[in-house]
Design a protein around this motif. Sequence first.
Motif, PDB file in Angstrom:
ATOM      1  N   LEU A 280       0.776  -1.095  -0.062  1.00 34.91           N
ATOM      2  CA  LEU A 280       0.135   0.062  -0.022  1.00 34.91           C
ATOM      3  C   LEU A 280       0.935   1.359  -0.075  1.00 34.91           C
ATOM      4  CD1 LEU A 280      -2.721  -1.261   2.692  1.00 34.91           C
ATOM      5  CD2 LEU A 280      -2.744  -1.350   0.231  1.00 34.91           C
ATOM      6  N   SER A 281       0.551   2.270  -0.813  1.00 29.82           N
ATOM      7  CA  SER A 281       1.369   3.483  -0.944  1.00 29.82           C
ATOM      8  C   SER A 281       0.626   4.645  -1.238  1.00 29.82           C
ATOM      9  CB  SER A 281       2.469   3.261  -2.096  1.00 29.82           C
ATOM     10  OG  SER A 281       3.362   4.267  -2.023  1.00 29.82           O
ATOM     11  N   PRO A 282      -0.279   5.142  -0.275  1.00 28.22           N
ATOM     12  CA  PRO A 282      -1.041   6.263  -0.328  1.00 28.22           C
ATOM     13  C   PRO A 282      -0.215   7.648  -0.175  1.00 28.22           C
ATOM     14  CG  PRO A 282      -1.663   5.387   1.678  1.00 28.22           C
ATOM     15  CD  PRO A 282      -0.744   4.325   0.982  1.00 28.22           C
ATOM     16  N   LEU A 283       0.220   8.322  -1.122  1.00 25.42           N
ATOM     17  CA  LEU A 283       1.044   9.321  -1.064  1.00 25.42           C
ATOM     18  C   LEU A 283       0.483  10.630  -1.697  1.00 25.42           C
ATOM     19  CD1 LEU A 283       4.556   7.886  -2.132  1.00 25.42           C
ATOM     20  CD2 LEU A 283       3.757   8.201   0.163  1.00 25.42           C
ATOM     21  N   PHE A 284       0.530  11.876  -0.908  1.00 29.30           N
ATOM     22  CA  PHE A 284      -0.070  13.070  -1.359  1.00 29.30           C
ATOM     23  C   PHE A 284       0.691  14.012  -1.630  1.00 29.30           C
ATOM     24  CE2 PHE A 284      -3.096  10.185   0.927  1.00 29.30           C
ATOM     25  CZ  PHE A 284      -4.122  10.163   0.148  1.00 29.30           C
ATOM     26  N   THR A 285       2.009  14.228  -1.114  1.00 30.31           N
ATOM     27  CA  THR A 285       2.887  15.043  -1.416  1.00 30.31           C
ATOM     28  C   THR A 285       4.412  14.193  -1.727  1.00 30.31           C
ATOM     29  OG1 THR A 285       3.722  15.016   1.074  1.00 30.31           O
ATOM     30  CG2 THR A 285       2.033  16.742   0.244  1.00 30.31           C
ATOM     31  N   GLY A 286       5.357  15.328  -1.858  1.00 30.81           N
ATOM     32  CA  GLY A 286       6.552  14.220  -2.176  1.00 30.81           C
ATOM     33  C   GLY A 286       7.219  14.403  -3.695  1.00 30.81           C
ATOM     34  N   ALA A 287       8.134  13.901  -3.933  1.00 32.16           N
ATOM     35  CA  ALA A 287       8.705  14.022  -5.609  1.00 32.16           C
ATOM     36  C   ALA A 287       9.714  12.777  -5.603  1.00 32.16           C
ATOM     37  CB  ALA A 287       9.291  15.214  -5.898  1.00 32.16           C
ATOM     38  N   GLY A 288      10.008  12.610  -6.821  1.00 31.44           N
ATOM     39  CA  GLY A 288      10.841  11.520  -7.148  1.00 31.44           C
ATOM     40  C   GLY A 288      10.324  10.043  -7.146  1.00 31.44           C
ATOM     41  N   ILE A 289      11.199   9.119  -7.486  1.00 30.64           N
ATOM     42  CA  ILE A 289      10.931   7.844  -7.874  1.00 30.64           C
ATOM     43  C   ILE A 289      10.619   7.186  -6.386  1.00 30.64           C
ATOM     44  CG2 ILE A 289      13.199   6.747  -7.935  1.00 30.64           C
ATOM     45  CD1 ILE A 289      11.579   5.031 -10.104  1.00 30.64           C
ATOM     46  N   LYS A 290       9.449   6.385  -6.081  1.00 31.35           N
ATOM     47  CA  LYS A 290       9.395   5.626  -4.902  1.00 31.35           C
ATOM     48  C   LYS A 290       9.916   4.424  -4.916  1.00 31.35           C
ATOM     49  CE  LYS A 290       6.844   9.433  -4.455  1.00 31.35           C
ATOM     50  NZ  LYS A 290       7.225   9.939  -5.802  1.00 31.35           N
ATOM     51  N   VAL A 291      10.983   4.245  -4.172  1.00 31.46           N
ATOM     52  CA  VAL A 291      11.627   2.899  -4.083  1.00 31.46           C
ATOM     53  C   VAL A 291      10.953   1.817  -3.467  1.00 31.46           C
ATOM     54  CG1 VAL A 291      13.722   1.780  -3.245  1.00 31.46           C
ATOM     55  CG2 VAL A 291      14.032   4.245  -3.962  1.00 31.46           C
ATOM     56  N   LYS A 292      10.099   2.207  -2.778  1.00 33.75           N
ATOM     57  CA  LYS A 292       8.937   0.809  -2.094  1.00 33.75           C
ATOM     58  C   LYS A 292       8.270   0.512  -3.354  1.00 33.75           C
ATOM     59  CE  LYS A 292       7.121   4.310   0.308  1.00 33.75           C
ATOM     60  NZ  LYS A 292       6.244   4.588   1.439  1.00 33.75           N
ATOM     61  N   VAL A 293       7.978   1.280  -4.332  1.00 33.13           N
ATOM     62  CA  VAL A 293       7.288   0.566  -5.504  1.00 33.13           C
ATOM     63  C   VAL A 293       8.272  -0.195  -6.265  1.00 33.13           C
ATOM     64  CG1 VAL A 293       5.668   1.242  -7.479  1.00 33.13           C
ATOM     65  CG2 VAL A 293       5.728   2.547  -5.346  1.00 33.13           C
ATOM     66  N   VAL A 294       9.382   0.393  -6.596  1.00 30.42           N
ATOM     67  CA  VAL A 294      10.246  -0.396  -7.536  1.00 30.42           C
ATOM     68  C   VAL A 294      10.547  -1.838  -6.820  1.00 30.42           C
ATOM     69  CG1 VAL A 294      12.753  -0.447  -8.279  1.00 30.42           C
ATOM     70  CG2 VAL A 294      11.455   1.611  -8.238  1.00 30.42           C
ATOM     71  N   GLU A 295      10.659  -1.724  -5.660  1.00 26.59           N
ATOM     72  CA  GLU A 295      11.113  -2.977  -4.808  1.00 26.59           C
ATOM     73  C   GLU A 295       9.840  -4.044  -4.778  1.00 26.59           C
ATOM     74  OE1 GLU A 295      14.703  -2.095  -1.923  1.00 26.59           O
ATOM     75  OE2 GLU A 295      12.624  -1.975  -0.911  1.00 26.59           O
ATOM     76  N   ALA A 296       8.584  -3.386  -4.642  1.00 23.51           N
ATOM     77  CA  ALA A 296       7.518  -4.158  -4.654  1.00 23.51           C
ATOM     78  C   ALA A 296       7.203  -4.967  -6.175  1.00 23.51           C
ATOM     79  CB  ALA A 296       6.252  -3.248  -4.283  1.00 23.51           C
ATOM     80  N   LEU A 297       7.595  -4.067  -7.249  1.00 23.68           N
ATOM     81  CA  LEU A 297       7.558  -4.597  -8.505  1.00 23.68           C
ATOM     82  C   LEU A 297       8.474  -5.891  -8.844  1.00 23.68           C
ATOM     83  CD1 LEU A 297       6.726  -1.367 -10.412  1.00 23.68           C
ATOM     84  CD2 LEU A 297       4.982  -3.377  -9.936  1.00 23.68           C
ATOM     85  N   ALA A 298       9.628  -5.394  -8.250  1.00 24.43           N
ATOM     86  CA  ALA A 298      11.061  -6.331  -8.352  1.00 24.43           C
ATOM     87  C   ALA A 298      10.556  -7.612  -7.683  1.00 24.43           C
ATOM     88  CB  ALA A 298      12.093  -5.807  -7.969  1.00 24.43           C
ATOM     89  N   CYS A 299       9.728  -7.734  -6.568  1.00 24.94           N
ATOM     90  CA  CYS A 299       9.179  -8.821  -5.884  1.00 24.94           C
ATOM     91  C   CYS A 299       8.242  -9.655  -6.645  1.00 24.94           C
ATOM     92  CB  CYS A 299       8.768  -8.454  -4.432  1.00 24.94           C
ATOM     93  SG  CYS A 299      10.258  -8.088  -3.271  1.00 24.94           S
TER      94      CYS A 299
END
Length: 368
Positions: A280-299
């Motif tokens: 789960l990754s509900p984000l409403f601010t911030g910028a840049g690539i989200k490593v948690k998403v990259v790692e999830a896809l890599a899993c």
Amino acid sequence: MKKILFLTAFVPNEAAAAEKNTKIMLDDLGRFYLVDLVYFKYDIDESYIPTHKNVRVLRVCKNSVLVKFLNVLLFPFIHPMFSVRFNWSIFKWVKKRIKEDNYSAIICDHSQMFLYAKFLEKSIPKILLSHDIIAQRVGRTSNSFVKFLCAKSESYCLNVKNAHIFSFSQKDCNLISDLYHKDANLCLDYIDEKVVSAIPTCITNEFIFIGKWSRADNLDGVLWFFKTVVPHITETVEISIIGKEFPKERIENKNHKVKVNILGFVDNPYPRIANCKAVLSPLFTGAGIKVKVVEALACGVPVIGTDIAFEGISSDYKSFMIASNTPDVFLKTMKEVNISLADRVEMKKKFLNGYQSETIPNFLNNNL
């Protein structure tokens, strides 16, 4: 061997995405170069112990709220995001070391270190590692004057002679070009070998949050989820939260259908992530690539998140990036997500095979 001076704003470690990327990069650089490291550390942080024989810690710079405040005062016309770690005494010390040592390149890791590159020896090539576009991050939560100041500051800090800019998503490379008319090279985050070896073997009834909880971007999303989504979940599920120092007193769960696990830092969470129903990754601010998403896809795991969570990641993987921007849609998606084990294994292979870009060591090897 040639020598590299590496300046980074944080302690390299495995507890946070950007810092873990720095740690892996140092080991990778150590295969080809002698690396002298300077990093900033709060008193509560654990010290970094190099894991490669060619990496040595040259200096640990004390960090605190007071130190950062004084640094900002020393550079009052620059947005604090860029001046908060710039200290003239540290700069003079670094400049002296550069005169004493024959460095082939200087790497400035994080935008907070770019001011050092601005004033250091112009003849030495610089690498500026931009983890996200600060003007975009600040612009999502600030007024027009602060946005203007931040954009001008970022432009100033990126305008460094004999420098090569790298960023971690093509979207951010394009933003640097559009906003500041500077070329930027793509350098994808390293993927931990623990992620690569995590193979989906089953699908549990667990949804996982993972992140650095001192970052408001991450924490605010979890608080939103527990306030607007959790009370309305009608099926039995587990919600696990992974990462250091999560403030459990700030969430409330009165829904007996939902079991909440506060796991803290987990040395290798990836077998658990590989088998969960979704990250789960509900984000409403911030910028840049989200490593948690990259790692999830890599899993090989789907991610349920807001649009910001997926910024900078190729739409080739959109079937596993399920956009859910409101509580109702989040609830519906959590209830309906049902991606087979075979499809998860296939996504893992597809993502790892397609996740390739220039690395900093390769760039240096080809250009020094």
